[in-house]
Design a protein around this motif. Structure first.
Motif, mmCIF file in Angstrom:
data_model
loop_
_atom_site.group_PDB
_atom_site.id
_atom_site.type_symbol
_atom_site.label_atom_id
_atom_site.label_comp_id
_atom_site.label_asym_id
_atom_site.label_seq_id
_atom_site.Cartn_x
_atom_site.Cartn_y
_atom_site.Cartn_z
ATOM 1 N N ARG A 154 22.376 -8.463 -17.867
ATOM 2 C CA ARG A 154 22.807 -7.650 -19.000
ATOM 3 C C ARG A 154 23.869 -8.393 -19.805
ATOM 4 O O ARG A 154 24.812 -8.946 -19.248
ATOM 5 N N VAL A 155 23.692 -8.400 -21.128
ATOM 6 C CA VAL A 155 24.658 -8.984 -22.051
ATOM 7 C C VAL A 155 25.305 -7.849 -22.824
ATOM 8 O O VAL A 155 24.613 -7.022 -23.418
ATOM 9 N N THR A 156 26.631 -7.787 -22.804
ATOM 10 C CA THR A 156 27.359 -6.764 -23.541
ATOM 11 C C THR A 156 27.927 -7.371 -24.817
ATOM 12 O O THR A 156 28.470 -8.471 -24.805
ATOM 13 N N ALA A 168 28.089 -12.013 -33.528
ATOM 14 C CA ALA A 168 28.059 -11.688 -32.099
ATOM 15 C C ALA A 168 26.747 -11.023 -31.712
ATOM 16 O O ALA A 168 26.174 -11.309 -30.650
ATOM 17 N N LEU A 169 26.249 -10.133 -32.561
ATOM 18 C CA LEU A 169 24.955 -9.504 -32.293
ATOM 19 C C LEU A 169 23.843 -10.542 -32.240
ATOM 20 O O LEU A 169 22.988 -10.515 -31.338
ATOM 21 N N ALA A 170 23.842 -11.465 -33.189
ATOM 22 C CA ALA A 170 22.811 -12.506 -33.204
ATOM 23 C C ALA A 170 22.859 -13.324 -31.928
ATOM 24 O O ALA A 170 21.819 -13.613 -31.314
ATOM 25 N N PHE A 171 24.049 -13.691 -31.502
ATOM 26 C CA PHE A 171 24.188 -14.507 -30.291
ATOM 27 C C PHE A 171 23.784 -13.711 -29.052
ATOM 28 O O PHE A 171 23.100 -14.233 -28.167
ATOM 29 N N VAL A 257 30.050 -10.657 -25.379
ATOM 30 C CA VAL A 257 30.037 -11.370 -26.657
ATOM 31 C C VAL A 257 30.870 -10.598 -27.671
ATOM 32 O O VAL A 257 30.634 -9.406 -27.894
ATOM 33 N N LEU A 258 31.826 -11.295 -28.285
ATOM 34 C CA LEU A 258 32.702 -10.683 -29.281
ATOM 35 C C LEU A 258 32.849 -11.617 -30.471
ATOM 36 O O LEU A 258 32.823 -12.842 -30.317
ATOM 37 N N VAL A 288 32.721 -16.125 -27.794
ATOM 38 C CA VAL A 288 33.418 -15.813 -29.036
ATOM 39 C C VAL A 288 32.645 -16.440 -30.193
ATOM 40 O O VAL A 288 32.410 -17.654 -30.205
ATOM 41 N N THR A 289 32.243 -15.600 -31.140
ATOM 42 C CA THR A 289 31.442 -16.096 -32.271
ATOM 43 C C THR A 289 32.238 -16.020 -33.556
ATOM 44 O O THR A 289 32.834 -14.988 -33.860
ATOM 45 N N PRO A 290 32.259 -17.097 -34.346
ATOM 46 C CA PRO A 290 32.905 -17.037 -35.659
ATOM 47 C C PRO A 290 31.993 -16.362 -36.654
ATOM 48 O O PRO A 290 30.788 -16.220 -36.415
ATOM 49 N N PRO A 291 32.528 -15.932 -37.798
ATOM 50 C CA PRO A 291 31.669 -15.363 -38.827
ATOM 51 C C PRO A 291 30.647 -16.390 -39.280
ATOM 52 O O PRO A 291 30.931 -17.598 -39.324
ATOM 53 N N ARG A 292 29.448 -15.945 -39.625
ATOM 54 C CA ARG A 292 28.434 -16.885 -40.107
ATOM 55 C C ARG A 292 28.793 -17.368 -41.494
ATOM 56 O O ARG A 292 29.257 -16.604 -42.318
#
Length: 292
Positions: A154-156, A168-171, A257-258, A288-292
């Motif tokens: 599970r990925v949260t 974050a959703l895409a990743f 993922v945030l 941690v994802t930066p803005p696209r």
């Protein structure tokens, strides 16, 4: 780094520490899942404020770094023979060297702390600085973690509608598909009208605000559920402070993922308070994802 035939590699910060060993295992798995090369990155530096007179001394320090990387490559080959493994050795601080290597990376993987610091340090400077300053996704692997491959993966993912949370959703959906797992999408909605004292907002319709926020949350998810129809999705819309909610929902997850910074973050801060809290206390690795 050497030419990798146009493929962006998975970059792992490696210094031989227990945290780096965990990052190496995670990074090797990510590279295998994505069919990408793996680059082990190590920073070496002279540990005193003055420079030695003899070049031979600096050469010895650099050779120690090369030895650390060679041990890391051997460790990857023990885990799998199917990966293309390269090394990147450079002089400088760990954060600076990894940020330079990250420019050509698909993904960066770090341990929550490496060598150095004090004994009870929870998160090292590199694990905070690299996600704050790179435009690539960064996974920070925390200690004492369960195996990455298990039944019911599970990925949260935390969602607040910000550009970074959209990334974050895409990743999260891509990661869940790679691992044959599911996604738990979380929106922690905090009712500011319920605050006591002078911070309480007058003339607010809490239920209307809550309904609108939940509706917008579901709209954010729709493109990703359409794009990844094989990924099972659970949604959690919680009336809870985000810092507490994301760490609670991450229990039992393989990955949290945030976005790097969400709605309401102070513009001067490169990492938002929810992401910082997760890096210190989440019970699983944090991407941690930066803005696209």
């Amino acid at each position: 780094m050497d030419d990798l035939d146009g493929r962006r590699p998975v970059v792992v910060g490696y210094d031989g520490s227990p945290g780096a060993e965990q990052a190496l295992r995670w990074g090797a798995e990510e590279a295998q899942l994505r069919d990408l090369p793996l680059v082990l990155c190590h920073a070496w530096h002279w540990p005193y404020p003055f420079h030695p007179l003899a070049r031979e001394i600096l050469d010895q320090v650099e050779n120690v770094g090369a030895t650390v990387l060679a041990a890391g490559v051997d460790r990857v080959h023990e885990l799998t023979e199917r990966l293309e493994v390269r090394t990147h050795l450079a002089k400088g601080t760990s954060a600076a060297v990894i940020l330079e290597a990250a420019r050509d990376a698909e993904l960066v993987v770090l341990g929550s702390r490496g060598h150095g610091g004090f004994e009870d340090l929870q998160v090292g400077s590199g694990a905070m600085q690299v996600p704050a300053h790179t435009d690539r996704p960064v996974i920070v692997v925390r200690p004492t973690l369960p195996p990455t491959r298990q039944n019911g993966v599970r990925v949260t993912v935390g969602v607040d509608g910000s550009p970074a949370s959209q990334a974050a959703l895409a990743f999260a959906f891509a990661e869940a598909e790679l691992r044959g797992g599911s996604v738990t999408a979380l929106c922690a909605w905090w009712d500011t009208s319920a605050l006591p004292g002078p911070n309480r907002l007058p003339f607010t319709d809490t239920e209307t605000m809550r309904y609108a926020a939940k509706e917008r949350f579901e709209e954010c998810l729709q493109p990703w559920t359409t794009r990844y129809p094989e990924v099972a999705v659970t949604t959690e819309f919680m009336n809870e402070r985000p810092q507490r909610a994301v760490n609670e929902m991450a229990r039992g997850a393989v990955l949290l993922v945030l976005g790097s910074r969400g709605v309401g973050a102070v513009p001067a801060n490169r990492l938002g308070p929810v992401t910082q809290a997760a890096l210190f206390a989440a019970p699983c690795p944090v991407a941690v994802t930066p803005p696209r």
